[in-house]
Design a protein around this motif. Structure first.
Motif, PDB file in Angstrom:
ATOM      1  N   MET A  86       0.829  -1.208   0.000  1.00  0.00           N
ATOM      2  CA  MET A  86       0.000   0.000   0.000  1.00  0.00           C
ATOM      3  C   MET A  86       0.865   1.260   0.000  1.00  0.00           C
ATOM      4  O   MET A  86       0.350   2.368   0.180  1.00  0.00           O
ATOM      5  N   ALA A  87       2.153   1.109  -0.189  1.00  0.00           N
ATOM      6  CA  ALA A  87       3.073   2.247  -0.136  1.00  0.00           C
ATOM      7  C   ALA A  87       2.746   3.257  -1.231  1.00  0.00           C
ATOM      8  O   ALA A  87       2.314   2.900  -2.326  1.00  0.00           O
ATOM      9  N   ALA A 134      -0.216  -8.128  -4.057  1.00  0.00           N
ATOM     10  CA  ALA A 134      -1.215  -7.094  -4.337  1.00  0.00           C
ATOM     11  C   ALA A 134      -0.540  -5.731  -4.263  1.00  0.00           C
ATOM     12  O   ALA A 134       0.086  -5.394  -3.258  1.00  0.00           O
ATOM     13  N   LEU A 135      -0.692  -4.949  -5.326  1.00  0.00           N
ATOM     14  CA  LEU A 135      -0.041  -3.647  -5.429  1.00  0.00           C
ATOM     15  C   LEU A 135      -1.105  -2.566  -5.579  1.00  0.00           C
ATOM     16  O   LEU A 135      -2.043  -2.710  -6.364  1.00  0.00           O
ATOM     17  N   ILE A 159      -0.342   1.359 -12.918  1.00  0.00           N
ATOM     18  CA  ILE A 159      -1.399   0.492 -13.454  1.00  0.00           C
ATOM     19  C   ILE A 159      -0.882  -0.296 -14.650  1.00  0.00           C
ATOM     20  O   ILE A 159      -1.079  -1.516 -14.754  1.00  0.00           O
ATOM     21  N   ASN A 160      -0.185   0.372 -15.554  1.00  0.00           N
ATOM     22  CA  ASN A 160       0.391  -0.287 -16.721  1.00  0.00           C
ATOM     23  C   ASN A 160       1.366  -1.379 -16.291  1.00  0.00           C
ATOM     24  O   ASN A 160       1.367  -2.497 -16.835  1.00  0.00           O
ATOM     25  N   PHE A 161       2.190  -1.059 -15.308  1.00  0.00           N
ATOM     26  CA  PHE A 161       3.185  -2.015 -14.798  1.00  0.00           C
ATOM     27  C   PHE A 161       2.512  -3.256 -14.209  1.00  0.00           C
ATOM     28  O   PHE A 161       2.908  -4.392 -14.498  1.00  0.00           O
ATOM     29  N   ILE A 162       1.486  -3.054 -13.397  1.00  0.00           N
ATOM     30  CA  ILE A 162       0.810  -4.182 -12.742  1.00  0.00           C
ATOM     31  C   ILE A 162       0.082  -5.036 -13.771  1.00  0.00           C
ATOM     32  O   ILE A 162       0.088  -6.274 -13.691  1.00  0.00           O
ATOM     33  N   LYS A 176      -2.594  -9.020  -7.927  1.00  0.00           N
ATOM     34  CA  LYS A 176      -3.794  -8.205  -7.768  1.00  0.00           C
ATOM     35  C   LYS A 176      -3.433  -6.725  -7.893  1.00  0.00           C
ATOM     36  O   LYS A 176      -2.360  -6.297  -7.434  1.00  0.00           O
ATOM     37  N   MET A 177      -4.332  -5.952  -8.487  1.00  0.00           N
ATOM     38  CA  MET A 177      -4.178  -4.506  -8.591  1.00  0.00           C
ATOM     39  C   MET A 177      -5.277  -3.840  -7.767  1.00  0.00           C
ATOM     40  O   MET A 177      -6.455  -4.151  -7.938  1.00  0.00           O
TER      41      MET A 177
END
Length: 248
Positions: A86-87, A134-135, A159-162, A176-177
């Motif tokens: 959650m950083a 989860a990021l 978002i693109n990275f995940i 998970k995103m």
């Protein structure tokens, strides 16, 4: 109690949604590793949870710090069931107003720091039979909006990275995103504008935990906000830009 007896590493646990996640998961019987930059806040949180968990402070923007933290977790010698990152830092400034220092800090934490952490975390759990990473990004990354270009761009990049990570991840690693809307936290307290559909951290945490147990990839909420932004994002530019300009 889906999380009972699981080992879960929460990064960004010292406040806001991360703190609420820690409290709920502790109540449900999970064994936690609590991380953030502030050791004092983490110790206070752990004390409120009867000192049941591991406190592991580190600065995600510092690659050496991250490497050391991941090595520490590896040396615990037990599987990590879930990693919840959650950083992030929030600076609601237009590009013309933001300081160079804050511009660099946003990218160092929200993009390169989280990317480097993810690389290390993936290597940590790759040989396990199963794991979840989860990021947390943000719904603001769905579409460019006024007055927050650096922050919004960092979340769009994340978002693109995940999404890319999810496409190439091994099947036994569940990516998970997390894309929250407005949540009442120390980060959003600095906003001087009205925040539609704002949620309390406890509500956001419960929604995230429900999503982590589902088959969904994109855990986004509240739906009234996320659906509207997704619809706007697919409009042609001659409609999208005038609509989004009204958010000034």
């Amino acid at each position: 109690m889906a999380f009972k007896n699981q080992t879960i590493w929460i990064i960004g646990a010292s406040s806001g949604i991360g703190e609420s996640l820690a409290k709920i998961l502790s109540e449900q019987g999970a064994s936690l590793i609590l991380s953030a930059r502030s050791e004092d806040k983490l110790n206070a949180l752990n004390a409120s949870l009867n000192d049941l968990h591991i406190v592991l402070p580190f600065d995600i923007a510092n690659f050496e710090d991250t490497d050391s933290a991941v090595s520490h977790v590896k040396n615990l010698g037990k599987p990590i069931d879930r990693i919840i990152c959650m950083a992030g830092i929030y600076e609601p400034s237009a590009i013309k107003d933001i300081s160079d220092e804050n511009l660099v800090k946003i990218i160092a934490v929200n993009m390169t720091g989280i990317m480097h952490f993810t690389k290390c975390a993936y290597n940590l759990v790759e040989k396990q039979t199963k794991a979840q990473i989860a990021l947390c990004a943000s719904v603001i990354g769905y579409i460019g909006l006024p007055n927050a270009q650096p922050y919004a761009a960092s979340k769009a990049g994340l978002i693109n990275f995940i999404q890319s990570l999810r496409m190439e991840a091994d099947k036994h690693i569940d990516i998970k995103m997390i894309n929250p809307g407005f949540v009442r936290t120390p980060l959003t307290d600095k906003n001087e504008f009205s925040m539609p559909f704002i949620l309390e951290p406890e509500d956001a945490a419960q929604r995230i935990l429900k999503g982590l147990q589902s088959n969904a990839f994109d855990i986004n909420f509240p739906k009234r906000l996320t659906l509207a932004l997704k619809i706007i994002s697919i409009l042609p530019d001659f409609l999208k830009i005038p609509i989004c300009s009204k958010f000034k």
